[in-house]
Design an enzyme around this catalytic site. Structure first.
Site, PDB file in Angstrom:
ATOM      1  N   SER A  41       0.793  -1.350  -0.010  1.00  0.00           N
ATOM      2  CA  SER A  41       0.076   0.085   0.088  1.00  0.00           C
ATOM      3  C   SER A  41       0.984   1.174   0.064  1.00  0.00           C
ATOM      4  O   SER A  41       1.901   0.979   0.317  1.00  0.00           O
ATOM      5  CB  SER A  41      -0.832  -0.100   1.121  1.00  0.00           C
ATOM      6  OG  SER A  41      -1.752  -1.108   1.346  1.00  0.00           O
TER       7      SER A  41
HETATM    8  N1  SAH Z   1      -0.411  -5.225   4.390  1.00  0.00           N
HETATM    9  C1  SAH Z   1       0.339  -5.415   3.112  1.00  0.00           C
HETATM   10  C2  SAH Z   1      -0.617  -5.048   2.039  1.00  0.00           C
HETATM   11  C3  SAH Z   1      -0.971  -6.146   0.765  1.00  0.00           C
HETATM   12  S1  SAH Z   1      -2.083  -6.186  -0.259  1.00  0.00           S
HETATM   13  C4  SAH Z   1       1.563  -4.509   2.930  1.00  0.00           C
HETATM   14  O1  SAH Z   1       1.995  -3.888   3.940  1.00  0.00           O
HETATM   15  O2  SAH Z   1       2.262  -5.008   1.930  1.00  0.00           O
HETATM   16  C5  SAH Z   1      -3.281  -7.163   0.368  1.00  0.00           C
HETATM   17  C6  SAH Z   1      -2.809  -8.749   0.688  1.00  0.00           C
HETATM   18  O3  SAH Z   1      -4.156  -9.425   1.332  1.00  0.00           O
HETATM   19  C7  SAH Z   1      -2.588  -9.598  -0.533  1.00  0.00           C
HETATM   20  O4  SAH Z   1      -1.130 -10.209  -0.179  1.00  0.00           O
HETATM   21  C8  SAH Z   1      -3.450 -10.625  -0.581  1.00  0.00           C
HETATM   22  O5  SAH Z   1      -2.984 -11.890  -1.126  1.00  0.00           O
HETATM   23  C9  SAH Z   1      -4.031 -10.701   0.987  1.00  0.00           C
HETATM   24  N2  SAH Z   1      -5.526 -11.247   1.273  1.00  0.00           N
HETATM   25  C10 SAH Z   1      -6.625 -11.239   0.234  1.00  0.00           C
HETATM   26  N3  SAH Z   1      -7.742 -11.701   0.888  1.00  0.00           N
HETATM   27  C11 SAH Z   1      -7.342 -12.315   1.930  1.00  0.00           C
HETATM   28  C12 SAH Z   1      -7.695 -12.797   3.055  1.00  0.00           C
HETATM   29  N4  SAH Z   1      -9.105 -13.223   2.970  1.00  0.00           N
HETATM   30  N5  SAH Z   1      -7.046 -13.233   4.141  1.00  0.00           N
HETATM   31  C13 SAH Z   1      -5.673 -13.028   4.297  1.00  0.00           C
HETATM   32  N6  SAH Z   1      -4.941 -12.353   3.390  1.00  0.00           N
HETATM   33  C14 SAH Z   1      -5.920 -12.036   1.932  1.00  0.00           C
END
Ligand code: SAH
Length: 212
Positions: free
Chosen positions: A59
């Protein structure tokens, strides 16, 4: 390396309205370049979201800072993150002295980020699975932060908050979401606040979007 860039990013986030000194301090300390693929490391301190592979993104720093500020965490709070991704958000919470739990559904991302946490000695408890169900045996949490966009608020996450605990979650369609802050005032009494307009990758799971 990148020390000046980190300081400039902190200044930029201040001008954009971030005021929580603990959040700003952590942004000034955590090395964002460690959480980004080698080829695009030079973008690490631009205030933009970046691709981390597998169709996912780290993000934008402003969004990370704003969501963390909205959690209003006291020292040593217990926090659950849904969507570990690159690990940057979890690293920030760990740097702030929180007890951090994080769930990632994609096994490839999960294993890579676990390795990185190990290398950087970031002690975050991680699990691979569907975060829309929360982490029942570790509940309750003082804060739950969902870093992917959801069609609705998963009930389990509300249930797993402690009294006065906050859930920060983007809710909307797949294009744009409103950031919602749900505060558990008493069992079954929740206060809901809205902060528009964000764009996250989809939250996929039982109480999220169905797989594309
Ligand atoms: N917090 C992260 C942002 C990652 S983007 C950072 O600091 O980089 C969002 C992430 O959520 C992705 O890696 C995706 O695979 C994950 N995701 C999507 N649905 C999910 C779920 N139901 N449970 C856990 N992770 C999930």
């Amino acid at each position: 390396m990148y020390k000046t860039d980190r300081k400039l990013l902190v200044d930029e986030l201040k001008t954009k309205g971030i005021i929580d000194i603990n959040v700003l301090k952590a942004i000034g300390e955590v090395k964002r370049e460690k959480f980004i693929p080698e080829a695009i490391k030079h973008y690490a301190y631009k205030d933009v979201a970046l691709p981390i592979g597998f169709g996912q993104t780290i993000s934008q720093p402003y969004t990370v800072a704003f969501m963390t500020e909205l959690l209003s965490l006291k020292e040593k709070s217990k926090v659950l993150e849904i969507g570990t991704g690159s690990g940057y958000q979890a690293a920030l919470l760990f740097d702030m002295g929180m007890e951090v739990y994080s769930i990632e559904r994609n096994f490839d991302i999960f294993s890579e980020t676990l390795k990185l946490f190990d290398q950087l000695r970031i002690r975050v408890k991680c699990k691979c699975g569907d975060g829309t169900l929360g982490w029942k045996d570790k509940a309750p949490f003082d804060g739950i932060i969902v870093t992917a966009g959801s069609p609705s608020i998963p009930n389990e996450l509300k249930n797993q908050l402690s009294i006065n605990g906050k859930l920060v979650i983007p809710v909307g369609d797949k294009d744009t979401q409103i950031l919602k802050v749900i505060t558990k005032e008493e069992d079954d009494l929740f206060l809901e606040e809205n902060y528009p307009q964000f764009k996250f990758v989809p939250l996929i799971g039982r109480d999220g979007w169905k797989e594309a």
